[in-house]
Design a protein around this motif. Structure first.
Motif, PDB file in Angstrom:
ATOM      1  N   ILE A  16     -41.755 -10.420  -3.733  1.00 43.15           N
ATOM      2  CA  ILE A  16     -40.834 -11.107  -2.808  1.00 43.15           C
ATOM      3  C   ILE A  16     -39.509 -10.345  -2.743  1.00 43.15           C
ATOM      4  CG2 ILE A  16     -39.548 -13.241  -2.384  1.00 43.15           C
ATOM      5  CD1 ILE A  16     -41.785 -14.735  -3.934  1.00 43.15           C
ATOM      6  N   ALA A  17     -38.979 -10.007  -3.924  1.00 43.65           N
ATOM      7  CA  ALA A  17     -37.693  -9.303  -3.959  1.00 43.65           C
ATOM      8  C   ALA A  17     -37.824  -7.922  -3.325  1.00 43.65           C
ATOM      9  CB  ALA A  17     -37.191  -9.195  -5.403  1.00 43.65           C
ATOM     10  N   THR A  18     -38.958  -7.284  -3.554  1.00 43.55           N
ATOM     11  CA  THR A  18     -39.164  -5.959  -2.961  1.00 43.55           C
ATOM     12  C   THR A  18     -39.160  -6.049  -1.432  1.00 43.55           C
ATOM     13  OG1 THR A  18     -40.463  -5.277  -4.885  1.00 43.55           O
ATOM     14  CG2 THR A  18     -40.729  -3.973  -2.868  1.00 43.55           C
ATOM     15  N   ALA A  19     -39.901  -7.013  -0.913  1.00 43.20           N
ATOM     16  CA  ALA A  19     -39.947  -7.173   0.550  1.00 43.20           C
ATOM     17  C   ALA A  19     -38.557  -7.466   1.096  1.00 43.20           C
ATOM     18  CB  ALA A  19     -40.909  -8.307   0.911  1.00 43.20           C
ATOM     19  N   LEU A  20     -37.848  -8.361   0.433  1.00 42.01           N
ATOM     20  CA  LEU A  20     -36.532  -8.756   0.943  1.00 42.01           C
ATOM     21  C   LEU A  20     -35.531  -7.602   0.849  1.00 42.01           C
ATOM     22  CD1 LEU A  20     -34.658 -10.980   2.026  1.00 42.01           C
ATOM     23  CD2 LEU A  20     -34.144 -11.574  -0.347  1.00 42.01           C
ATOM     24  N   PHE A  21     -35.389  -7.039  -0.331  1.00 42.04           N
ATOM     25  CA  PHE A  21     -34.345  -6.029  -0.544  1.00 42.04           C
ATOM     26  C   PHE A  21     -34.628  -4.724   0.197  1.00 42.04           C
ATOM     27  CE2 PHE A  21     -30.988  -7.095  -3.632  1.00 42.04           C
ATOM     28  CZ  PHE A  21     -31.384  -8.373  -3.995  1.00 42.04           C
ATOM     29  N   THR A  22     -35.874  -4.297   0.218  1.00 40.81           N
ATOM     30  CA  THR A  22     -36.119  -2.954   0.774  1.00 40.81           C
ATOM     31  C   THR A  22     -36.465  -2.976   2.256  1.00 40.81           C
ATOM     32  OG1 THR A  22     -38.488  -2.865   0.234  1.00 40.81           O
ATOM     33  CG2 THR A  22     -36.930  -2.199  -1.491  1.00 40.81           C
ATOM     34  N   ARG A  23     -36.683  -4.172   2.825  1.00 39.72           N
ATOM     35  CA  ARG A  23     -37.064  -4.182   4.239  1.00 39.72           C
ATOM     36  C   ARG A  23     -36.211  -5.095   5.129  1.00 39.72           C
ATOM     37  NH1 ARG A  23     -43.641  -3.701   4.283  1.00 39.72           N
ATOM     38  NH2 ARG A  23     -43.817  -2.226   2.551  1.00 39.72           N
ATOM     39  N   HIS A  24     -35.534  -6.057   4.529  1.00 40.07           N
ATOM     40  CA  HIS A  24     -34.848  -7.040   5.381  1.00 40.07           C
ATOM     41  C   HIS A  24     -33.379  -7.260   5.049  1.00 40.07           C
ATOM     42  CE1 HIS A  24     -38.482  -8.346   7.518  1.00 40.07           C
ATOM     43  NE2 HIS A  24     -39.094  -8.036   6.384  1.00 40.07           N
ATOM     44  N   LEU A  25     -33.057  -7.352   3.784  1.00 38.92           N
ATOM     45  CA  LEU A  25     -31.679  -7.692   3.423  1.00 38.92           C
ATOM     46  C   LEU A  25     -30.720  -6.635   3.971  1.00 38.92           C
ATOM     47  CD1 LEU A  25     -30.432 -10.015   1.574  1.00 38.92           C
ATOM     48  CD2 LEU A  25     -30.038  -8.176  -0.084  1.00 38.92           C
ATOM     49  N   VAL A  26     -29.729  -7.088   4.719  1.00 40.00           N
ATOM     50  CA  VAL A  26     -28.723  -6.181   5.243  1.00 40.00           C
ATOM     51  C   VAL A  26     -27.565  -6.154   4.240  1.00 40.00           C
ATOM     52  CG1 VAL A  26     -27.167  -5.669   7.165  1.00 40.00           C
ATOM     53  CG2 VAL A  26     -29.425  -6.675   7.605  1.00 40.00           C
ATOM     54  N   CYS A  27     -27.404  -5.029   3.592  1.00 42.78           N
ATOM     55  CA  CYS A  27     -26.396  -4.926   2.538  1.00 42.78           C
ATOM     56  C   CYS A  27     -26.005  -3.469   2.391  1.00 42.78           C
ATOM     57  CB  CYS A  27     -26.963  -5.458   1.217  1.00 42.78           C
ATOM     58  SG  CYS A  27     -28.384  -4.495   0.617  1.00 42.78           S
ATOM     59  N   ASN A  28     -24.989  -3.238   1.587  1.00 43.85           N
ATOM     60  CA  ASN A  28     -24.601  -1.865   1.310  1.00 43.85           C
ATOM     61  C   ASN A  28     -24.217  -1.762  -0.161  1.00 43.85           C
ATOM     62  OD1 ASN A  28     -23.578   0.658   1.045  1.00 43.85           O
ATOM     63  ND2 ASN A  28     -22.155   0.533   2.788  1.00 43.85           N
ATOM     64  N   PRO A  29     -25.119  -1.239  -0.971  1.00 45.32           N
ATOM     65  CA  PRO A  29     -24.829  -1.146  -2.411  1.00 45.32           C
ATOM     66  C   PRO A  29     -23.565  -0.336  -2.707  1.00 45.32           C
ATOM     67  CG  PRO A  29     -27.171  -0.790  -1.991  1.00 45.32           C
ATOM     68  CD  PRO A  29     -26.498  -0.816  -0.655  1.00 45.32           C
ATOM     69  N   ASP A  30     -23.165   0.517  -1.795  1.00 47.54           N
ATOM     70  CA  ASP A  30     -21.929   1.282  -2.008  1.00 47.54           C
ATOM     71  C   ASP A  30     -20.687   0.472  -1.644  1.00 47.54           C
ATOM     72  OD1 ASP A  30     -23.335   3.507  -2.842  1.00 47.54           O
ATOM     73  OD2 ASP A  30     -23.606   4.219  -0.772  1.00 47.54           O
ATOM     74  N   ASP A  31     -20.864  -0.610  -0.946  1.00 56.02           N
ATOM     75  CA  ASP A  31     -19.747  -1.484  -0.571  1.00 56.02           C
ATOM     76  C   ASP A  31     -20.248  -2.920  -0.706  1.00 56.02           C
ATOM     77  OD1 ASP A  31     -17.566  -2.755   0.438  1.00 56.02           O
ATOM     78  OD2 ASP A  31     -17.759  -1.987   2.497  1.00 56.02           O
ATOM     79  N   PRO A  32     -20.433  -3.342  -1.955  1.00 56.19           N
ATOM     80  CA  PRO A  32     -21.123  -4.620  -2.195  1.00 56.19           C
ATOM     81  C   PRO A  32     -20.465  -5.801  -1.494  1.00 56.19           C
ATOM     82  CG  PRO A  32     -20.856  -3.402  -4.253  1.00 56.19           C
ATOM     83  CD  PRO A  32     -20.054  -2.667  -3.205  1.00 56.19           C
ATOM     84  N   GLU A  33     -19.144  -5.725  -1.303  1.00 55.35           N
ATOM     85  CA  GLU A  33     -18.457  -6.885  -0.734  1.00 55.35           C
ATOM     86  C   GLU A  33     -18.265  -6.782   0.782  1.00 55.35           C
ATOM     87  OE1 GLU A  33     -15.628  -8.991  -3.410  1.00 55.35           O
ATOM     88  OE2 GLU A  33     -15.571  -7.079  -4.481  1.00 55.35           O
ATOM     89  N   TRP A  34     -18.981  -5.886   1.406  1.00 55.61           N
ATOM     90  CA  TRP A  34     -18.995  -5.798   2.870  1.00 55.61           C
ATOM     91  C   TRP A  34     -19.085  -7.219   3.444  1.00 55.61           C
ATOM     92  CZ3 TRP A  34     -24.011  -4.304   5.881  1.00 55.61           C
ATOM     93  CH2 TRP A  34     -23.744  -4.309   7.266  1.00 55.61           C
ATOM     94  N   PRO A  35     -18.075  -7.633   4.198  1.00 55.26           N
ATOM     95  CA  PRO A  35     -18.037  -9.053   4.595  1.00 55.26           C
ATOM     96  C   PRO A  35     -19.251  -9.496   5.412  1.00 55.26           C
ATOM     97  CG  PRO A  35     -15.904  -8.008   4.990  1.00 55.26           C
ATOM     98  CD  PRO A  35     -16.850  -6.910   4.614  1.00 55.26           C
TER      99      PRO A  35
END
Lengths: 660, 660
Positions: free
Chosen positions: A38-57
């Motif tokens: 579940i986490a793999t599907a979410l994090f690597t294919r859907h979650l919109v995030c930026n590990p280099d800027d974790p607090e991206w609003p």
């Protein structure tokens, strides 16, 4: 794009989690192993995030509501590339000082969006975040705010009552960007879920107008397809992921013991054999790591860059306001409104319920602080905290008042989610006795250091005929007991303004602003500029006619009682001062010299508060007097109750005299 | 059988309620007026009760969960013939000393089965009563126990999270004798229910395996037919009664203001005109009263007499046991088991977690006290309070352990229902931090003076790596703040036996028995016969070698810390005593002389407790020392945390020395 078998990408979570839990000596392997796909599907294919800027609003929010599965989150964050969750951090799982705490602790700079563990809190936080997103999107437009909110939830989260409160409300509000991923493993700590539940959970969500999608929780493709379906529906979505708890750990998988069972080195070896994972402990194969970094990082690069461009292209005024809100700063001129109100009420001196005063202050503040977002659990009338604010509804995302329904606990935990999201300052209004209903959320706000404001009305037996079920007696003490909770009980309109100022200034913890239902007389006629309440306690009436002999201390509605008692004592020639003490916490933080000035040593001290004594000994000493409640209240007219329970000026005078 | 138009029988409720609310000056007219036909159908045609013997053990139970509609209950009880709810009592509605309190207060001798008002509590009480009935029916057979449980519930009750917890559990347990009557009026305090809910409530109940029946709530025949259907189904039943709030009060009916709006004499006059009710205030026509007395009284006479005959014909041993249980008395020899255990543990002196000791005591007690009924919210393993008890399930009504699922609040309020029902002594086990989840129910237990025992494990940072979400720091203070709540924190196995004895002896209020997860060393080697814990505090180790200079006070796991500190101080030649203080309440109730003996005035006092200081000043005085927590805990090994937060013998010694 780096390619890797999704099975191996999920196994990377599994083995980081197993190795860390084995090393720590305890932990909860069931969820990290059962939810790896579940986490793999979410994090690597859907979650919109930026590990280099974790607090991206504008990042998607992900809440691990089943917080005991913390290693799932740490492993995913590490694999995704969040620098703060390094391999060393994972190796120190559950050690003092590690960012990888036993349960996740709020740290958005590490990608941890909420402190979770007490079940049900996290999903309610997520609903609050989804409300914040919808409201901010209406205010700033989709160019700046347009993200989704996900929560991974276990059976325990869904059994907790708060879950149904937020399920019902999220469906009602049609929070279409909200998705719950249910780890449907049919096992809890006691064993099979058959022991305690036979409800059709899917039907229950459908009854609350959610989209329900079923999938195999161990198939990354299936979970990913379900996540895609969730995005296409205007309703919030439940993805029921059929899983096997502890999947991949032969000794425990699918078993009761998997939830929180110990993991030994032999388990790690057996799991490795079973999953054909021949990498040493804490070692992620390069191709797998690269695929994760691509999936969670590179995949989102374009979206991140585009958003930054849109932000840069925004009109300066909007950008400045957006940044301020995203950073959680107050607007520069926020105190000015309060200064004006304080002056106004000093001059006009109304005799009013402090809950009405507090509501008027809120109304004035909403003009200068657009962050304020109010609401109440079906107490709009008695708390008056709606004022002219439009309601936030499925149709009107620009609203600033939430009708929570009779769902106090949801209100508390959703406010935490809003504050954690940033951009809104949530204000919730209810009766003081109902604070018990949201208390688990209040504790989390204090622990997460979130600037959440709860305004309470009906603060004592002063409410009268509704009786002891609605009369708080132990609540001042129980709220004062919570670390990092600012408890304020103003005595009149001017102190209520000062309390509001303190509440807003308190940016690293929640505030309980406690008000009366009954009218309170004005006590502060010449308040001057200083916020005297901010010192916690201050001399409201000086002793006159010689060396001070008596110090009377009161809070809220009982300060007036103390003033009446002082008049009697002064008339008898006994120099007596009255101290108003709206905040114990703030007074405790003052220098000794100030405290000795306010409560001079050697004077007879008597405190009066329509509540239990617990904790007052700190201020009145062993030989001090206390006039208050010794048990629950009763049903009768408020004024009669004060006499009935002996909370009167005469009683205060008697206590003082007995000690002179 | 006296005949009267059901419409007029319902109007008798309406006008008693209206007249009383008008006279009191406030109240809640919406529910009494809106549910008059429901109450008429239930009381005069279905409820099995005996107004001449209100506490008849086999009576049906009726809980007014929407307690604000209290005048509905008082009016129905008066009309039914409950002597305690006289016309004078109704005229004194909401006056101090009246049995007709603002909200109903537990008084089974008046027919009031639960204190209600805080929403959701009452329906959960009802579910607990239904469990008690099922369990007792299995034990004593249907000749002695065979009754139904009804609750009248409003929209607010159903929105509260606790509602879903008990709906889910009641369906799972197939409590077929349980019926909820839902006042489906589509109005709450804020206005239309559309403001906050759009869920299909019926579908939600069906998802939890309830029978759902719809009816016109203003048609006595229809409600009565629905009640008949409810009796014929093995599932619990929801009767959705479509109603108009404030029905019969022209100015308010169907309107938002009806819920709690004021009622004026003009309203009473208008209502009289609208309903063709030309009787003076507080006057019930004779034929209507006669029909009520027949319906609620005479109708049940045969059933009552038959039950009395069956009871008289029961074997003497069964009858004696049944009577004891129904009266809520403990069995004569209940203390003997404890005496044996105390002796045993004094001799064998195990180092054990007190939660395990408490569980062993429960196991031993279940043999001598068949009333004991245990359970936990999915923490069977960590709390060990199931022991060998069979589970109470849909299939096995003889079980004595309830798997509540992850539903703490339900557990708390259901235990209240069991205790109010009588026949069972409910014991619930969970972690101390989760007491916040059931706190609203704990308060009701204290207010209702119910002998409910909650055993808590995981009482401090001693739990270690699970971190601050699971580490209580403020809970001892917040539980101590609740009036009539006996809070016990034993220091070792022997004190745990004493605490259990105190918990069982506490027949007029709830007990919080607070235990450790980590092993505690044995401290009491020669306990003698007396229950020293029952005095609240006692000298565990005398000062030696001269006049006592220091008094160290501890509770629970910190008593051992105090003993270590004493050893250091004594080694330095400082005569130091150690006081163990398992119960503040009990100590506060001791004579001054005893208290001065235990904590001698003039000695330096230092308290040590792994919790916040709030309240300790009462025992240590202004100049006393305190070693404890100042904020939340952390994630790390338990022993390391005690050092990290400075809760050590060295710190206690330092605090003492600084004051010598």
């Amino acid at each position: 794009m780096a390619a890797a078998d999704p099975r191996r990408m999920a196994d990377a979570i599994r083995f980081l989690a197993l190795d860390a839990i084995a090393r720590a000596g305890d932990g909860h392997p069931g969820a990290p192993l059962g939810c790896a796909e579940i986490a793999t599907a979410l994090f690597t294919r859907h979650l919109v995030c930026n590990p280099d800027d974790p607090e991206w609003p504008n990042r998607d929010r992900f809440v691990l509501s089943n917080g005991h599965g913390s290693m799932l989150l740490y492993a995913a964050l590490h694999l995704a590339g969040y620098a703060g969750i390094s391999l060393d951090a994972i190796k120190s799982f559950r050690e003092l000082g590690s960012p990888c705490h036993g349960h996740p602790e709020f740290a958005p700079h590490h990608g941890i969006e909420a402190t979770t563990g007490p079940l049900g809190q996290g999903i309610a936080n997520a609903v609050g975040m989804a409300v914040a997103e919808a409201r901010l999107a209406a205010e700033f437009g989709p160019d700046l705010v347009d993200h989704r909110t996900y929560a991974l939830v276990g059976d325990g989260c869904l059994m907790e009552g708060i879950a149904h409160e937020v399920i019902s409300l999220a469906g009602h509000l049609r929070l279409g960007k909200l998705t719950f991923l249910w780890d449907d493993n049919r096992i809890t700590d006691d064993g099979s879920t058959d022991l305690s539940i036979s409800e059709d959970v899917r039907a229950r969500f459908r009854a609350a107008d959610w989209q329900v999608i079923d999938c195999d929780g161990h198939d990354v493709e299936a979970v990913s397809a379900a996540l895609l379906l969730a995005k296409g529906d205007p309703r919030p979505s439940l993805i029921a992921c059929r899983t096997i708890i502890g999947r991949g750990l032969p000794r425990l998988e699918g078993q009761r013991g998997a939830h929180g069972g110990r993991v030994f080195d032999s388990d790690c070896a057996e799991a490795r054999a079973a999953r054909f994972w021949d990498h040493p402990a804490f070692t992620v194969p390069e191709d797998v790591l690269a695929a994760w970094r691509d999936g969670a990082g590179a995949r989102n690069r374009a979206a991140y860059a585009a958003w930054q461009e849109r932000r840069a292209a925004s009109p300066a005024a909007i950008r400045t306001e957006f940044d301020r809100r995203a950073e959680g700063r107050l607007p520069d001129a926020w105190r000015e409104t309060l200064v004006g109100l304080k002056r106004h009420w000093t001059e006009t001196a109304p005799e009013r319920p402090t809950i009405e005063v507090a509501a008027d202050i809120l109304a004035a503040l909403t003009e200068t602080i657009p962050d304020l977002f109010s609401g109440a659990p079906d107490l709009e009338g008695p708390t008056k905290h709606k004022q002219a604010l439009p309601a936030f509804t499925a149709q009107n995302r620009g609203g600033r008042y939430l009708h929570y329904g009779i769902r106090e606990h949801a209100m508390g935990a959703m406010m935490n989610g809003m504050a954690a999201h940033r951009g809104l300052i949530p204000v919730g209004a209810t009766y003081l006795v109902f604070s018990d209903y949201l208390r688990p959320a209040l504790r989390m706000a204090a622990l997460m250091e979130l600037p959440v404001i709860t305004v309470y009305s009906h603060d004592s037996i002063g409410i009268g005929r509704n009786g002891p079920t609605h009369q708080p007696v132990e609540f001042l003490a129980s709220l004062r007991a919570i670390p990092n909770m600012l408890v304020l009980r103003p005595a009149d309109a001017v102190e209520t303004v000062e309390a509001w100022e303190m509440a807003l200034a308190n940016r690293h913890g929640p505030t309980s602003l406690i008000c009366s239902r009954q009218p309170l007389p004005p006590l502060r006629r010449s308040p001057g500029g200083e916020n005297l309440s901010a010192r916690g306690a201050y001399v409201l009436a000086q002793a006159a006619g010689g060396r001070q002999k008596v110090t009377l201390i009161g809070t809220g509605s009982e300060v007036a009682v103390a003033l009446d008692a002082r008049a009697q004592l002064q008339a008898e020639g006994i120099p007596t001062s009255v101290v108003s003490m709206p905040s114990w916490d703030a007074f405790a933080a003052q220098p000794d010299s100030y405290r000795a000035e306010v409560i001079p040593p050697g004077t007879v001290r008597v405190a009066v508060e329509a509540a239990v004594r617990l904790g007052w000994d700190r201020w009145i000493g062993e030989n001090g007097g206390f006039v208050g409640m010794t048990g629950f209240g009763a049903s009768g007219p408020g004024e009669e109750l004060f006499r009935h329970f002996g909370i009167t000026a005469d009683a205060v005078v008697r206590e003082a005299r007995a000690r002179l």
